[in-house]
Design an enzyme around this catalytic site. Structure first.
Site, short mmCIF file in Angstrom:
data_model
loop_
_atom_site.label_atom_id
_atom_site.label_comp_id
_atom_site.label_asym_id
_atom_site.label_seq_id
_atom_site.Cartn_x
_atom_site.Cartn_y
_atom_site.Cartn_z
N SER A 259 7.06 -8.15 6.31
CA SER A 259 6.68 -6.81 6.73
C SER A 259 6.55 -6.75 8.23
O SER A 259 6.33 -7.77 8.90
CB SER A 259 5.35 -6.41 6.09
OG SER A 259 4.29 -7.15 6.69
N ASP A 260 6.68 -5.53 8.77
CA ASP A 260 6.19 -5.33 10.12
C ASP A 260 4.68 -5.40 10.06
O ASP A 260 4.07 -5.29 8.99
CB ASP A 260 6.67 -3.97 10.66
CG ASP A 260 6.72 -3.93 12.18
OD1 ASP A 260 6.05 -4.77 12.82
OD2 ASP A 260 7.40 -3.04 12.73
N TRP A 261 4.04 -5.56 11.21
CA TRP A 261 2.62 -5.88 11.24
C TRP A 261 1.78 -4.70 10.72
O TRP A 261 1.83 -3.60 11.26
CB TRP A 261 2.21 -6.28 12.65
CG TRP A 261 2.26 -7.76 12.88
CD1 TRP A 261 1.27 -8.53 13.42
CD2 TRP A 261 3.31 -8.68 12.54
NE1 TRP A 261 1.65 -9.86 13.44
CE2 TRP A 261 2.89 -9.98 12.91
CE3 TRP A 261 4.56 -8.53 11.95
CZ2 TRP A 261 3.67 -11.11 12.71
CZ3 TRP A 261 5.35 -9.66 11.75
CH2 TRP A 261 4.91 -10.93 12.13
N GLY A 263 2.47 -3.14 8.08
CA GLY A 263 3.41 -2.14 7.59
C GLY A 263 3.35 -1.90 6.10
O GLY A 263 4.00 -0.99 5.59
#
Length: 788
Positions: A259-261, A263
């Protein structure tokens, strides 16, 4: 420390884990690490941000790892104000080379140089003990307003995918993993974690996903990062169609998805969708996942598969690590200078103002704060604390040591100010005026889109004012993406460096004085007005939905289709020399779905100085079955030529890259018929073409059904014959009667079954006709009802 374990041993480790340990493994440890398992001797790996530089935050990586400290530290970087200077913006971040940002480096069109960038990034990661660098980012620059557009390479998936693949290969060949991001349609920062990018499937496939597929096919990145936004209503981090059906099932990707941080909003849904690793650590999301595993909402097999992917990544990353790596930062600074020089674009050079003759100039007026405080990068998670910064004003003085060089801030020209008269007098007396323009420092970056395409407050007006006083004015731009130029008719020259990194100051000066011949070309279209941009009417969306109203006509595709003149077209860039193209050829005049086509052309440097040319290949369909762009980029090559030298350039194009996606057939298709292969210096400068024939099945416009209009069924000879034979047999018609029946059907606006039933009554059943049409679909390679 290496971690030499076999696939069998990795599987055994997963079997030995408790549910709690498995959940911990697929969750981050702190802000930048994977989880350590001391009981089973599973080591962690370290990752950090970057694409054009390694951002190693001492506080975040080496400091306290509690959640409150980590979140505060993370947000401080995301929201860093670069206008306050390096110390305030970066704190105790370790210095690393700040290479040209994506929007700058994309203009190099240089895959070999991209590989060198990957090698350099890997070396700096190794020296810092970093195993994964979170990049490159290749989202399409759909709008120049987008806050993170400076990170991305261009508006076309071919250039984006090829540059990204080369960077990834350079990194991973040297033991450091990449994370291809942001998957997918992260094209705006407006409400970026809640906004849904609503994209029709053709545009999604042909434009926004194609660059990712191309990069993955050519480089196989160790990880792919899901984006913050929703895609057609579904959070990308939790989108099974995107992360499993497309990425894994169709493309065959076998690496790890992270995931993006922060996200992920629904951790169980994300794991079921194929998002293996949740970053960074979140106690709440770990608990949510554990509960879902215990009550069966997340199958144990799905969790085990994610654990295995994490373990494989840890093994690959640990075994790629090198100890005691030292970095020659002076050499990397020289690389940054070379990259910036290869990427800088000369947009205008009226009257041959450039290159400047340093020995002949007596007086140079330099205007704009960016000449003394260079604008080298955007803001947000991708920012890098540079090891060194070339100052344009210093570099100009180096190359024109005998000239009187006056520097003026924008405020020096304020009407009625004490400095105005002297500043204007200097402009009037100067042999050349160099204006360093920029967009708003600190605003161009993560978390917010730009609100306009103009330069920073007052600069556009001042450029126009000064150019009317001194016609020998050159504008040097440091911007994240395209800008409008209301003063373009008044100035003699324009040079665009975008955000050129720490070596841009010397690179720009070398170009201004002819030490370097400019050779960059645009990877986005510059509009004359913001209102000309393809998605203007639907940007930035409302009610948490952003409709990509231009569909497949992104960037130059839209300007071509609307016959709209841009300020500067895609693929455009001037040189101090000239190039002639001759003898365009292809190695075959017919292709099918399995073909590979080689396009070649002779290019001659017809000028007086050495230079580099970027040869571009576009394709133009003559009679497309569905709506297509007028032309599309399919390949490119950058070549170096001495004065008078001729080289034959060959560019290989696969037939798979000539396909379009049909959402009704749910397939990638080739259009049968004629196709022009265009060799060009830009998307608006076609230098030659060849005509080839494409051998493919001539399909109806849509999958055939009993509701299809007769004209659609009868337009293809194959289907017409089958349908005629069916009518003849079912209604006992002779050849003449069959032909009359077909002519009657072809003029009807009703569905094919209702048209026939109007005269045939119940002699033909709907099920019989449906079976016929399904058979035609099958024979055309399409499954009944829908394509498979």
């Amino acid at each position: 420390m290496t971690w030499n374990v076999s696939d069998k041993e990795l599987a055994e480790l997963v079997e030995q884990m408790t549910p709690e340990e498995k959940v911990t493994l697929v969750s981050g440890q702190g802000l930048w690490r994977t989880a350590t398992n001391y009981r089973l001797n599973i080591p962690e790996i370290l990752m950090t941000d970057g694409t054009y530089g390694v951002r190693y935050s001492i506080e975040q990586i080496d400091g306290p790892q509690d959640n409150d400290s980590q979140l505060a530290s993370f947000l401080s970087v995301v929201n860093a104000d670069l206008s306050r200077g390096v110390e305030d913006a970066f704190g105790s971040t370790r210095p690393a080379t700040c290479f040209p940002n994506g929007s700058s480096f994309g203009c190099s069109w240089d895959v070999d140089l991209a590989y060198e960038l990957g090698e350099a990034l890997a070396a700096e990661c190794q020296a810092f003990g970093v195993h994964i660098l979170l990049g490159p980012g290749i989202n399409i620059r759909r709008t120049a307003l987008a806050g993170r557009s400076y990170e991305y390479y261009g508006e076309d998936p071919v250039i984006s995918g090829d540059i990204a693949a080369a960077v990834i290969n350079g990194m991973q060949d040297n033991g450091v993993g990449a994370s291809l991001k942001h998957f997918a349609c992260n094209n705006s920062e407006v409400q970026r974690t809640t906004m849904s990018s609503d994209v029709e499937e053709r545009a999604l496939r042909e434009i926004y996903l194609k660059g990712f597929e191309r990069a993955i096919r050519k480089s196989n990145p160790w990880t792919v990062m899901s984006s913050y936004n929703r895609l057609n209503g579904v959070q990308t981090a939790e989108n099974h169609w995107l992360l499993t059906e497309v990425l894994r099932d169709e493309w065959g990707y076998d690496g790890l998805v992270m995931s993006d941080w922060h996200g992920i909003k629904d951790r169980p849904a994300s794991l079921n969708a194929g998002n293996d690793l949740d970053m960074p650590e979140s106690g709440a999301r770990k608990q949510e996942l554990l509960e879902a595993v215990n009550d069966g909402r997340v199958p144990s097999g799905a969790l085990d598969q994610a654990c295995l992917r994490v373990l494989k990544l840890v093994r690959t990353a640990r075994n790629g690590a090198c100890e005691d790596v030292t970095v020659d930062y002076r050499m990397h600074h020289a690389l940054a200078q070379r990259m910036a020089a290869e990427s800088t674009v000369l947009l205008k050079n009226e009257g041959g103002l450039l290159p400047l003759g340093g020995a002949k100039l007596k007086r140079i007026a330099v205007v704009g704060p960016a000449a003394k405080d260079p604008v080298i990068q955007g803001s947000g998670c991708a920012t890098t604390r540079p090891t060194d910064v070339d100052v344009p004003l210093d570099e100009i003085r180096r190359l024109a040591p005998s000239a009187a060089i006056g520097f003026h801030a924008v405020s020096d020209f304020d009407a009625g100010s004490a400095s105005e008269e002297a500043a204007l007098a200097d402009i009037d007396a100067a042999d050349t005026v160099l204006f360093f323009g920029n967009t708003e420092v600190g605003y161009d970056g993560e978390g917010s889109d730009r609100t306009h395409l103009n330069l920073h407050d007052g600069q556009d007006e001042l450029i126009d004012r000064l150019a009317r006083r001194n016609g020998k004015l050159a504008v040097i731009l440091a911007t994240p993406d395209a800008v409008v130029m209301p003063w373009i008719g008044q100035v003699a020259a324009v040079v665009s460096a975008f955000f050129g990194g720490q070596g841009a100051g010397r690179a720009v000066a070398d170009i201004l004085f002819g030490v370097q011949n400019p050779c960059g070309k645009l990877t986005v279209t510059f509009p004359a007005h913001l209102e000309d941009t393809p998605g203007f009417l639907s940007y930035p969306g409302e009610n948490n939905r952003h409709l990509y109203s231009e569909g497949i006509h992104v960037g130059y595709r839209s300007y071509d289709k609307r016959k709209l003149q841009p300020l500067f077209p895609f693929g455009f860039g001037l040189s101090y020399t000239t190039f002639d193209y001759a003898n365009v050829a292809v190695d075959r005049d017919r292709i099918d779905a399995d073909s590979t086509l080689t396009v070649s052309v002779e290019v001659t440097n017809t000028g007086l100085v050495a230079g580099k040319e970027i040869v571009q290949v576009y394709t133009r369909p003559h009679a497309p079955r569905l709506m297509r762009p007028l032309r599309e980029l399919k390949g490119f090559s950058k070549i170096d030529l001495q004065p008078g030298e001729t080289k034959r350039v060959s560019i290989v194009i696969e037939a798979r890259d000539l396909r379009y996606y049909d959402p009704d057939y749910r397939r990638w298709l080739l259009d049968a018929g004629k196709l022009s292969i265009e060799v060009a210096s830009s998307s608006r400068d076609i230098r030659g073409e060849c005509l080839i024939s494409v051998e493919a099945v001539a399909l109806p416009l849509t999958v055939l059904s009993v509701e299809s209009q007769p004209s659609v069924v009868l337009e293809q000879e194959f289907a017409r014959k089958r349908f005629g034979a069916f009518l003849q047999a079912q209604l006992d018609l002779d050849d003449n009667e069959t032909q009359k029946m077909l002519e009657y059907c072809s003029g009807s606006f009703l569905g094919i079954y209702n048209t026939v039933a109007w005269v045939a009554g119940d002699k033909i059943t709907k099920s019989d006709m449906s079976a016929l049409l399904d058979g035609i679909n099958r024979d055309l390679g399409v499954a009944p009802g829908r394509a498979g």
